[in-house]
Design a protein around this motif. Structure first.
Motif, PDB file in Angstrom:
ATOM      1  N   MET A   1     -14.211   8.797  -2.749  1.00 52.00           N
ATOM      2  CA  MET A   1     -13.447   8.193  -1.675  1.00 52.00           C
ATOM      3  C   MET A   1     -11.944   8.321  -1.925  1.00 52.00           C
ATOM      4  O   MET A   1     -11.190   8.640  -1.022  1.00 52.00           O
ATOM      5  N   VAL A   2     -11.507   8.069  -3.176  1.00 48.94           N
ATOM      6  CA  VAL A   2     -10.098   8.160  -3.523  1.00 48.94           C
ATOM      7  C   VAL A   2      -9.629   9.605  -3.371  1.00 48.94           C
ATOM      8  O   VAL A   2      -8.528   9.863  -2.892  1.00 48.94           O
ATOM      9  N   SER A   3     -10.486  10.535  -3.749  1.00 51.86           N
ATOM     10  CA  SER A   3     -10.136  11.951  -3.641  1.00 51.86           C
ATOM     11  C   SER A   3      -9.951  12.352  -2.183  1.00 51.86           C
ATOM     12  O   SER A   3      -9.047  13.125  -1.858  1.00 51.86           O
ATOM     13  N   ILE A   8      -6.192  13.612   2.334  1.00 54.21           N
ATOM     14  CA  ILE A   8      -5.654  13.284   3.660  1.00 54.21           C
ATOM     15  C   ILE A   8      -4.164  12.989   3.570  1.00 54.21           C
ATOM     16  O   ILE A   8      -3.377  13.450   4.395  1.00 54.21           O
ATOM     17  N   LEU A   9      -3.763  12.232   2.564  1.00 56.54           N
ATOM     18  CA  LEU A   9      -2.353  11.920   2.371  1.00 56.54           C
ATOM     19  C   LEU A   9      -1.537  13.189   2.124  1.00 56.54           C
ATOM     20  O   LEU A   9      -0.458  13.364   2.693  1.00 56.54           O
ATOM     21  N   ILE A  10      -2.044  14.075   1.307  1.00 55.07           N
ATOM     22  CA  ILE A  10      -1.346  15.346   1.030  1.00 55.07           C
ATOM     23  C   ILE A  10      -1.231  16.175   2.303  1.00 55.07           C
ATOM     24  O   ILE A  10      -0.172  16.737   2.601  1.00 55.07           O
ATOM     25  N   ILE A  14       2.321  17.228   4.022  1.00 57.83           N
ATOM     26  CA  ILE A  14       2.608  18.647   4.285  1.00 57.83           C
ATOM     27  C   ILE A  14       2.812  18.876   5.777  1.00 57.83           C
ATOM     28  O   ILE A  14       3.724  19.599   6.185  1.00 57.83           O
ATOM     29  N   GLY A  15       1.999  18.242   6.600  1.00 58.90           N
ATOM     30  CA  GLY A  15       2.159  18.364   8.052  1.00 58.90           C
ATOM     31  C   GLY A  15       3.493  17.805   8.524  1.00 58.90           C
ATOM     32  O   GLY A  15       4.168  18.406   9.372  1.00 58.90           O
TER      33      GLY A  15
END
Length: 184
Positions: A1-3, A8-10, A14-15
């Motif tokens: 889940m953390v991964s 998603i955060l990365i 980047i977006g």
């Protein structure tokens, strides 16, 4: 889940950076005509800008080769010109309901003030238009203006400026001042 959350955060970061870079590139192509159109609307005279751009990361707007044409009835071609106009903003100040302009810089500005044969002064019409448009903008019900509680200008600078005054009725009153540089 953390991964998954980390991925998603990365992707979001980047977006966001890609969006800022795309906006930076788009500003180089689309900002010049927008600024020219708005300046023509405000001043009611032709305005030309060779290049313009935004720096979203630094919060700055710059224009090169700025020329503001004189009103009809005056001999001087331009009432104002500048090699560069730069405005640097402190974008983080907006978080505290302040609008902080770090610096307004004019490089090689030329101001040509003139009294024509009919006794009309080009500066009064020029500055009246600016003042009128600014008052309309502030008095309108723009949410941005209402949200900001304090406006700050930290630095105003002119480098290598010139002012020329021509009186077509009394040529002995003509005046030219060059090499004006100051910082407030």
């Amino acid at each position: 889940m953390v991964s998954l959350l980390r991925k998603i955060l990365i992707i979001l970061v980047i977006g966001f950076v890609a969006l800022l870079v795309a906006a930076q590139i788009a500003s180089y192509f689309f900002l010049k005509p927008i600024l020219e159109r708005e300046a023509r609307h405000w001043l009611r005279v032709p305005v030309y800008i060779e290049k313009a751009g935004l720096n979203f990361f630094g919060g700055s707007l710059w224009m090169k080769g700025v020329r503001v044409k004189n009103s009809p009835g005056f001999q001087e071609r331009d009432i104002f010109s500048a090699r560069t106009v730069a405005i640097d903003l402190n974008l983080l100040s907006l978080l505290t309901h302040e609008f902080t302009v770090r610096r307004i810089l004019f490089k090689d500005p030329q101001l040509a003030l003139e009294v024509n044969e009919q006794g009309e002064f080009n500066g009064s019409a020029f500055f009246d238009r600016i003042s009128h448009q600014f008052q309309k903008w502030v008095q309108s019900e723009r949410k941005f203006v209402q949200l900001v509680t304090q406006y700050i200008l930290e630095k105003f600078a002119v480098r290598n400026g010139a002012v020329q005054f021509s009186d077509r009725q009394s040529p002995e009153r003509n005046l030219s001042v060059r090499f004006i540089s100051f910082s407030l």
